[in-house]
Each structure stands twice: as C-alpha cells, then as structure tokens.
Write an enzyme that holds these catalytic residues in place. Structure first.
Site, PDB file in Angstrom:
ATOM      1  N   ARG A  89       0.836  -1.214   0.000  1.00 17.00           N
ATOM      2  CA  ARG A  89       0.000   0.000   0.000  1.00 17.00           C
ATOM      3  C   ARG A  89       0.859   1.249   0.000  1.00 17.00           C
ATOM      4  O   ARG A  89       0.494   2.265   0.559  1.00 17.00           O
ATOM      5  CB  ARG A  89      -0.887  -0.004   1.228  1.00 17.00           C
ATOM      6  N   ASP A 121      -6.328  -3.701   1.158  1.00 19.54           N
ATOM      7  CA  ASP A 121      -6.978  -2.750   0.250  1.00 19.54           C
ATOM      8  C   ASP A 121      -6.023  -1.686  -0.279  1.00 19.54           C
ATOM      9  O   ASP A 121      -6.411  -0.813  -1.053  1.00 19.54           O
ATOM     10  CB  ASP A 121      -8.166  -2.077   0.956  1.00 19.54           C
ATOM     11  N   GLY A 122      -4.766  -1.739   0.178  1.00 17.53           N
ATOM     12  CA  GLY A 122      -3.791  -0.760  -0.303  1.00 17.53           C
ATOM     13  C   GLY A 122      -3.939   0.618   0.318  1.00 17.53           C
ATOM     14  O   GLY A 122      -3.278   1.561  -0.105  1.00 17.53           O
ATOM     15  N   ARG A 172       6.017   9.875   3.138  1.00 10.76           N
ATOM     16  CA  ARG A 172       7.128   9.514   4.011  1.00 10.76           C
ATOM     17  C   ARG A 172       8.451   9.741   3.297  1.00 10.76           C
ATOM     18  O   ARG A 172       8.574   9.511   2.095  1.00 10.76           O
ATOM     19  CB  ARG A 172       6.971   8.045   4.395  1.00 10.76           C
ATOM     20  N   ASP A 244      11.322  -7.133   7.663  1.00 15.92           N
ATOM     21  CA  ASP A 244      10.863  -6.206   6.620  1.00 15.92           C
ATOM     22  C   ASP A 244      10.668  -4.799   7.186  1.00 15.92           C
ATOM     23  O   ASP A 244      10.471  -3.856   6.431  1.00 15.92           O
ATOM     24  CB  ASP A 244       9.567  -6.694   5.967  1.00 15.92           C
ATOM     25  N   ASN A 245      10.737  -4.673   8.504  1.00 16.26           N
ATOM     26  CA  ASN A 245      10.620  -3.352   9.129  1.00 16.26           C
ATOM     27  C   ASN A 245      11.962  -2.918   9.716  1.00 16.26           C
ATOM     28  O   ASN A 245      12.010  -2.168  10.694  1.00 16.26           O
ATOM     29  CB  ASN A 245       9.553  -3.368  10.227  1.00 16.26           C
ATOM     30  N   ASP A 254       8.440   2.166   9.844  1.00 18.07           N
ATOM     31  CA  ASP A 254       7.161   1.460  10.012  1.00 18.07           C
ATOM     32  C   ASP A 254       6.642   1.513  11.442  1.00 18.07           C
ATOM     33  O   ASP A 254       6.702   0.538  12.194  1.00 18.07           O
ATOM     34  CB  ASP A 254       7.252   0.018   9.480  1.00 18.07           C
TER      35      ASP A 254
HETATM   36  P1  AMP Z   1       3.377  -3.452   8.033  1.00  9.02           P
HETATM   37  O1  AMP Z   1       2.907  -4.333   9.131  1.00  9.02           O
HETATM   38  O2  AMP Z   1       2.582  -2.174   7.913  1.00  9.02           O
HETATM   39  O3  AMP Z   1       4.841  -3.190   8.070  1.00  9.02           O
HETATM   40  O4  AMP Z   1       3.047  -4.223   6.675  1.00  9.02           O
HETATM   41  C1  AMP Z   1       3.437  -5.554   6.403  1.00  9.02           C
HETATM   42  C2  AMP Z   1       3.072  -5.904   4.987  1.00  9.02           C
HETATM   43  O5  AMP Z   1       1.653  -5.819   4.791  1.00  9.02           O
HETATM   44  C3  AMP Z   1       3.673  -4.989   3.928  1.00  9.02           C
HETATM   45  O6  AMP Z   1       3.932  -5.761   2.789  1.00  9.02           O
HETATM   46  C4  AMP Z   1       2.564  -4.009   3.683  1.00  9.02           C
HETATM   47  O7  AMP Z   1       2.668  -3.394   2.419  1.00  9.02           O
HETATM   48  C5  AMP Z   1       1.342  -4.892   3.770  1.00  9.02           C
HETATM   49  N1  AMP Z   1       0.120  -4.146   4.136  1.00  9.02           N
HETATM   50  C6  AMP Z   1      -0.188  -3.603   5.333  1.00  9.02           C
HETATM   51  N2  AMP Z   1      -1.389  -3.012   5.298  1.00  9.02           N
HETATM   52  C7  AMP Z   1      -1.871  -3.166   4.044  1.00  9.02           C
HETATM   53  C8  AMP Z   1      -3.075  -2.780   3.363  1.00  9.02           C
HETATM   54  N3  AMP Z   1      -4.043  -2.107   3.976  1.00  9.02           N
HETATM   55  N4  AMP Z   1      -3.198  -3.135   2.070  1.00  9.02           N
HETATM   56  C9  AMP Z   1      -2.245  -3.819   1.433  1.00  9.02           C
HETATM   57  N5  AMP Z   1      -1.110  -4.230   2.008  1.00  9.02           N
HETATM   58  C10 AMP Z   1      -0.907  -3.902   3.293  1.00  9.02           C
HETATM   59 MG    MG Z   2       6.350  -2.846   7.130  1.00  7.33          MG
END
Ligand code: AMP
Ligand code: MG
Length: 470
Positions: A89, A121-122, A172, A244-245, A254
């Site tokens: 997203r 949902d991105g 960001r 990944d963070n 993140d």
């Molecule tokens: P995060 O926990 O925010 O670091 O995200 C972990 C993974 O989930 C990453 O690949 C993000 O791009 C994906 N992600 C988190 N929230 C969404 C969302 N609402 N729609 C699509 N991908 C998401």
């Molecule tokens: Mg992340």
C-alpha cells in the site's frame, strides 16, 4: 501553482526484478491536512498551492520526474519467513538529493493496491497516518535516526476496518526504503545477480566506504546497534521488529503498534499481536542481533562458496551485543550525567532501573526529574532512592555539570500513548488542535514546558495495548 521536486531516481533504474512500476490510484476528494515545510525545503520542493500539494500527496497527480513503483521485499514476521511481501500500500515516487547533499526517497503510504497487496486494500486510515506523522517527527526531534513525515492528506474515501474510517495518505521520507527483507527476497529465490546488484547499490547509497558484502554487514550492524540503544534510552518499543521493518540505513521505520513506556517495566509490550513478547522493550537488543543474522545469511548467498564466509559473517554479528552494550552505556551514562561511563557504571544504571521498576516510576519523568535534581519526589521509597543517590553523587564530580549533560540526554516529553489516542479521536471528529499542540511540544522535547503533555497518564488514562490498525 504546481509542485515540483528535483527528482533523480536511482532505484527506478535498477532492473524490473526489484519492483513493479505503477501509478497511485487517484482518490475522490484529496485534502491537505499538514505539510512539513521545513522538510520540504531541505528536499528542494517548490512552493505550491494547497490544492497542488493535496493532489501530489494523495496520489491524484504524479509530479514531473517521479517514477512511481512498488518495491519488492520479503521478511521474517514474528520469526516466520514470508517469501514475498513488498509495498502492499505504498509507492516510491522517487528520490531527491536535498540541500544538505543527502539522497532521500519520497514515498506515498496508503496510495492504493499494488501487486503485493495480498488481501489488503492498499489504503491507510487517518489514525495510523497521524500516529506515524507524530511519532516519526518526535523521534527526529529526539535526535534518533528515523524516516520522516512530509505530509498527510485525507482522501475523502471511506476505509473499511472494524468500522468505517476516514482514508488518508502519509508522505514519508527516508534515506532509503531498503530493508533486510529486500535482501532476503533475492537470497531466498537464489537470484544471485540481483543480490549482488542490490549489495552494490546499498553500499554506494549508504556506506560508500564499505568493502563488499561483509563490509556492508558490518556497517548495518553498527547502525542498528546504535539505533536500538537510542530507542532504549527514551523508552521506545517498536513493536514489530520484523526483518521487513528493519532498514539498511539504520533509520527507524514502520511505526505501527509502537509506543513509549510510561511506568517503567523492562518486559513491557504494547502490541496486541505480540502475544509472546518477542518484541518487548528489553528484548529489542536481542532481536536486532537476530535480524542482522538474517541479513548476514542473505548476504552470504552471493558468494560462490557461501560456507567459506560463514565465519567472517558470524564474527561480525557476534560483535553486536558488545556494540549495543557500549552504545546503551553511553546513552544511559549520559542520562546519569556521566560523559565517559565505565562498565561499572552500568550497575548503577541497572540499580536505578530496578528501583523504577519496583515502583512503576514513570520512565521519562523520572529521568527528567533526575536531570533537574528533583528525582527524590518521584519515588515512594525515599530511603531506597537516597541510598542510590548517595552513590551517584559520589560518582559524579560536579552535580551542575552532570545535570547539564543529563538535560541533553533525557527528554522532558515523549509522544505518550494516551495523548496519541486522544489526538486521533479528535482528528477523526475534525478537531486538529490536539495534533498541532502535540507537534509543537514534541518539536522541542528537551525544553518544552507543556506540563499537561509531560504528565504521566492516570490509571484511567493509561493505554495498555496498541493495535496495528493498518
Ligand atoms: P506493516 O505491518 O505495515 O509493516 O506491513 C506488512 C506488509 O503488509 C507490507 O507488505 C505491507 O505493504 C502490507 N500491508 C499492510 N497493510 C496493508 C493494506 N491495507 N493493504 C495492502 N497491504 C498492506
Ligand atoms: Mg512494514
């Protein structure tokens, strides 16, 4: 007036294996909430009408020179390897070299679905966008390496989570969005050419002095050791230290369920999804070593004979606990007014932390009071504190000099959980005054005198758990 930026995109010139090119999905009714003008000036962004800013920072219009793309990466999430994540997203608009000579990414977060969205949902909703805005800018003001917030916009669209929430986009800025997981995806797939290319790219961009993959590993380990020690020194709990963070640049990235400790306890966990306390406050120094071991494992895959490099990589990763310990001691030593703390001083820090833990003393306020010679009042067991303070006084040569150092090492204010939640609730109701006030106090964390925002939460105000709430 349109918005222009001096884009100079290097990531977009890497082969297609590294990303998917994609434009942001336009939103219904973009509205600018906040623009970080000081940061925009460093980046070399032009002045622009609010309308133009709203359009660019919500993904409705793509500025000239941008080459939007979703980056590919993998990652260990709570210890389990996920072979493919990627920007689900977010979109990298491009890079600019700032007036300070530093190259930075400009990224939209919440810009719509990508091939890496999986079930998502991105999109993002206002709460996490403002949370990241406030906390990342607060971290920057605290002098801790972090991604930064350039703008926040409302999209005018509804986001469906547990309830219907206002959609938002965060713009960001980071020295790059390279993660440990960016290396992992190519190592896992056996794409050695890409892995080598990524290594060269990361060295050139972040550590030009580094000699090869092991040189890169050494530099990232050092940067991350310093970073985690800095987090510890302000009571910060990242909450989702998945690989990944975890950045290659050594910047905090993140901000999900992250939070700052109020009443001190070393085992504190806020994130509701962190059931086992993997990312608890006191576990962060161990987890970062684990993450660097994953980076090492990935980097090794580019050698013709990876086995021959295992010993070298192991040595680098094994040096980390001592590096973290040293950085921790430097930080906490300064919080006690010691410019050159010795290993024996670590025991004095630990004794104070143990006292604080016993009483549930507020982390920030106790160190702030200590820096102003008022800490005794923070403790119920005055005798225990007096005993500690007697040793401390004997150790610091001059209390005034010590206090001057302490006041630079211990902030008066951190973004407290209950204030963030309050700020989000108000913003959802259309009131941005709490956001403005928080931003103002947090911009000057070592001098602010906003007594109300400095105060620890009451039992009723305390927020015991945070949610990813993406
Ligand atoms: P995060 O926990 O925010 O670091 O995200 C972990 C993974 O989930 C990453 O690949 C993000 O791009 C994906 N992600 C988190 N929230 C969404 C969302 N609402 N729609 C699509 N991908 C998401
Ligand atoms: Mg992340």
């Amino acid at each position: 007036m349109t918005l222009t930026a001096p884009f100079d995109n290097t990531y977009a010139r890497l082969p297609a294996a590294f990303y998917t090119r994609l434009d942001p999905k336009p939103v219904k009714a973009p509205q600018l909430l906040v623009y970080n003008e000081a940061l925009g000036d460093i980046l070399g962004l032009s002045a622009a009408s609010e309308e133009a800013q709203a359009a660019v920072f919500s993904g409705v219009s793509v500025p000239e020179g941008a080459s939007p793309l979703a980056q590919l990466y993998a990652g260990h999430q709570f210890g389990s390897f996920n072979p493919q994540l990627g920007d689900g997203r977010a979109l990298l608009l491009g890079e600019v070299v700032g007036t300070d000579g530093i190259r930075r990414d400009i990224q939209l977060k919440g810009s719509g679905p990508t091939p890496y969205s999986r079930m998502g949902d991105g999109r993002a909703w206002l709460g996490p966008v403002l949370r990241e805005y406030v906390v990342s800018e607060a971290m920057h003001a605290l002098g801790i390496p972090t991604t930064r917030a350039l703008a926040a916009t409302l999209t005018g669209e509804d986001i469906i989570r547990e309830t219907v929430l206002p959609g938002a986009v965060l713009t960001r800025v980071a020295q790059s969005h390279l993660r440990v997981g960016t290396f992992q995806v190519f190592a896992h797939r056996g794409q050695r050419a890409e892995l080598k290319q990524l290594t060269d790219y990361a060295i050139e961009r972040h550590y030009p002095e580094a000699d090869g993959p092991m040189g890169l590993l050494r530099e990232v380990c050092k940067a991350q050791a310093d970073l985690v020690a800095a987090w510890m020194s302000v009571g910060f709990i990242h909450g989702v230290m998945n690989t990944d963070n975890c950045t290659i640049s050594g910047e905090t990235i993140d901000y999900g369920p992250c939070a700052f400790i109020d009443d001190y306890h070393s085992d504190t966990v806020f994130s509701s999804i962190d059931q086992t306390g993997r990312y608890a406050y006191s576990n962060q120094p161990r987890i970062i070593v684990w993450n660097m071991a994953q980076l090492a494992t990935s980097l090794l895959q580019q050698y013709d004979d990876p086995q021959s490099m295992v010993a070298a990589a192991t040595e680098i990763v094994h040096a980390m606990p001592a590096q973290i310990e040293a950085a921790w001691l430097k930080r906490f030593g300064a919080k006690l007014g010691l410019a050159n703390p010795t290993p024996e001083d670590a025991a004095m820090v630990e004794r104070l932390l143990a006292l604080m833990q016993e009483e549930g003393a507020d982390f920030t306020n106790t160190f702030d009071a200590l820096a102003r010679g008022e800490a005794r009042d923070q403790f119920l067991d005055r005798d225990a504190f007096d005993l500690w303070a007697k040793d401390w006084r004997a150790r610091v040569a001059d209390e005034d000099t010590a206090q001057a150092l302490m006041q630079q090492a211990s902030p008066r204010i951190i973004p407290r959980n209950h204030r963030i939640e309050e700020m989000i609730a108000a913003a959802v109701a259309g009131d941005y005054a709490p956001f403005e006030r928080l931003m103002q106090a947090l911009a000057d964390p070592f001098n602010t005198d906003d007594a109300e925002l400095m105060r620890a939460p009451t039992k009723e105000q305390r927020v015991p758990a945070t949610f990813c709430g993406t």
